[in-house]
Design an enzyme around this catalytic site. Structure first.
Site, PDB file in Angstrom:
ATOM      1  N   THR A 203       0.857  -1.206   0.000  1.00 15.31           N
ATOM      2  CA  THR A 203       0.000   0.000   0.000  1.00 15.31           C
ATOM      3  C   THR A 203       0.878   1.236   0.000  1.00 15.31           C
ATOM      4  O   THR A 203       2.078   1.153  -0.263  1.00 15.31           O
ATOM      5  CB  THR A 203      -0.990  -0.045   1.187  1.00 15.31           C
ATOM      6  OG1 THR A 203      -1.922   1.032   1.045  1.00 15.31           O
ATOM      7  CG2 THR A 203      -0.303   0.073   2.539  1.00 15.31           C
ATOM      8  N   ASN A 204       0.289   2.397   0.268  1.00 11.34           N
ATOM      9  CA  ASN A 204       1.070   3.639   0.291  1.00 11.34           C
ATOM     10  C   ASN A 204       0.583   4.512   1.436  1.00 11.34           C
ATOM     11  O   ASN A 204      -0.301   4.117   2.197  1.00 11.34           O
ATOM     12  CB  ASN A 204       0.956   4.359  -1.063  1.00 11.34           C
ATOM     13  CG  ASN A 204      -0.483   4.654  -1.414  1.00 11.34           C
ATOM     14  OD1 ASN A 204      -1.153   5.409  -0.738  1.00 11.34           O
ATOM     15  ND2 ASN A 204      -0.977   4.024  -2.483  1.00 11.34           N
ATOM     16  N   ARG A 205       1.144   5.689   1.551  1.00 11.34           N
ATOM     17  CA  ARG A 205       0.916   6.505   2.749  1.00 11.34           C
ATOM     18  C   ARG A 205      -0.367   7.336   2.699  1.00 11.34           C
ATOM     19  O   ARG A 205      -0.642   8.096   3.612  1.00 11.34           O
ATOM     20  CB  ARG A 205       2.078   7.470   2.948  1.00 11.34           C
ATOM     21  CG  ARG A 205       3.383   6.795   3.288  1.00 11.34           C
ATOM     22  CD  ARG A 205       4.461   7.861   3.464  1.00 11.34           C
ATOM     23  NE  ARG A 205       5.772   7.265   3.566  1.00 11.34           N
ATOM     24  CZ  ARG A 205       6.270   6.763   4.695  1.00 11.34           C
ATOM     25  NH1 ARG A 205       5.553   6.794   5.798  1.00 11.34           N
ATOM     26  NH2 ARG A 205       7.477   6.236   4.712  1.00 11.34           N
ATOM     27  N   SER A 206      -1.150   7.232   1.643  1.00  9.25           N
ATOM     28  CA  SER A 206      -2.335   8.091   1.548  1.00  9.25           C
ATOM     29  C   SER A 206      -3.336   7.797   2.674  1.00  9.25           C
ATOM     30  O   SER A 206      -3.641   6.644   2.956  1.00  9.25           O
ATOM     31  CB  SER A 206      -3.017   7.865   0.194  1.00  9.25           C
ATOM     32  OG  SER A 206      -4.259   8.505   0.186  1.00  9.25           O
TER      33      SER A 206
END
Ligand code: CTP
Length: 405
Positions: A203-206
């Protein structure tokens, strides 16, 4: 425009006199509603002399042929509360209606702006923060306090915004009221999660905060909103929510919602790649990940768009921010790209504030300095509304309205 100026009991009530005068000078019909505590700080006669109408006495007074607490709220085009004390915010958030101001706030369907003013310790108290968050979720607009001298000789955050700032924010809000009425807006938010196995994801930091703020602002401006989100944040009130996890889920949800949409805002941080063959069972040991690209949802939207539909993309960059965003705008064939430099302090992932540059396919460029994600949302939607009105989406040959800033 009919404006109710609510004044609650803080020392900043003296600055509400200036707010009143400026609103009247701008040609508006103003009625000031004072709480009992406000009357201890500034005399009723001052507001009665400056406002268009005398200050109503209270809940039991008749007003323009009706009862004051409903008539004032029903007839208002805008309600501004300056100062809004911690007590007033708590009573408003709880839905109390035990004086003319709180009853007016419940009775109105007009946009409401609150301008908090209190001591730093109170401003920072979680109870105040939660009450404000509740009000924001319901569409109330906040003009945040600044820093400076407070009552009793203290200094710090909590000082009410200056009258000129309050009046500018209130009038801008009212100009936006209902400007997306009758439109269908689809917003995506959050970072997608791509399965490696049933336990692990890429995933990512959003956080989804910016996308949720756009959905909230669009709903407040009258749009029917579908929010396609992978975020665990509580969604704003009054929007249809579709929860998704992966890029594939998001692709399907957006593909279902987009054909009837007038506007699609892709604020989600969609994973660009995913494990090609996620394991059906939990993997043990070091896996060898083979990745494949995810479908480009925004590019699909651009190739299938119907005339007049406005498409907005996002870009998160750490260097060469505007030039990269300009290339993305062209590559993706969208009307607007909102780019944030995620390495800037206070901007980007997981912050409540953001600092962006908005670029249009028609040459429009505007920098939005560090502010709340809700205000960034409104700045983006201002550009969306302008393009809906012009009806010149999906082409690069529309009239240029470049604004450098
Ligand atoms: N987007 C999308 N589908 C994807 C990936 C991204 O719709 N599979 C959308 C995002 O929601 C965002 C925009 O495209 O609105 C971001 O573009 P993208 O090309 O993914 O940006 P970067 O990942 O920053 O691209 P690059 O690595 O090429 O800079």
């Amino acid at each position: 425009m009919r404006i109710v100026l609510g004044v609650s009991g803080g020392i900043a009530a003296y600055k509400a006199v200036e707010v009143c005068r400026r609103l009247v000078d701008a040609g508006h019909e103003v009625t000031a509603v004072l709480t009992d505590a406000a009357r201890r700080f500034v005399g009723e006669a001052t507001f009665s002399a400056l406002a268009t109408h005398p200050v109503p006495e209270g809940l039991w007074q008749r007003w323009e042929g009706g009862i004051a607490h409903t008539r004032l709220g029903q007839r208002a085009d805008l309600v501004v509360v300056a100062p809004a004390t911690a007590d007033l915010l708590a009573r408003y958030a709880a839905g109390m209606a035990d004086d003319l101001l709180s009853a007016t706030l419940l009775a109105t369907r007009a946009p409401v702006v609150v301008c908090p003013a209190m001591h730093t310790e109170m401003w920072e108290h979680p109870a105040v923060a939660e009450n404000l968050a509740t009000l924001c979720r319901r569409g109330v607009h906040v003009v945040p306090p600044g820093s400076g001298r407070l009552a009793g000789g203290d200094e710090g955050v909590g000082r009410m915004a200056e009258p000129a700032t309050i009046v500018a924010a209130a009038l801008a809000l009212s100009a936006r009221h209902g400007d997306l009425g009758g439109t269908q807006v689809v917003v995506s938010a959050g970072g997608t999660r791509e399965a490696i196995d049933p336990v692990r994801v890429i995933t990512n930091r959003s956080s989804g905060k910016q996308g949720h703020a756009i959905a909230e602002a669009a709903a407040a401006r009258g749009a029917r909103v579908t929010l396609v989100t992978s975020s665990a944040l509580e969604p704003p009130a009054g929007v249809e929510v579709v929860h998704v996890e992966s890029a594939a889920d998001m692709h399907a949800a957006i593909a279902a919602a987009a054909p009837s949409a007038d506007v699609v805002v892709m604020a989600a941080a969609v994973a660009d790649w995913r494990p090609k063959a996620p394991a059906a069972q939990k993997t043990h040991g070091l896996p060898e990940l083979v990745l494949e690209p995810t479908p480009d949802i925004l590019a699909d939207l651009a190739s299938a768009r119907r005339p007049g539909q406005v498409l907005v993309g996002f870009a998160a960059e750490t260097e060469d921010v505007v030039a990269r965003a300009r290339r993305k705008l062209e590559r993706k064939g969208v009307d607007l790209v909102v780019v944030n430099d995620v390495s800037a302090p206070g901007a980007g992932f997981d912050h409540d504030t953001n600092e962006v540059t908005i670029l249009g396919a028609d040459g429009y460029v505007a920098a939005v300095p560090l502010t709340s994600k809700r205000q960034v949302a409104d700045a983006i939607l201002d550009q969306v509304v302008a393009r809906l009105r012009r009806g010149t989406t999906g082409s690069n040959d529309s009239k240029r309205d470049t604004k450098e800033g």
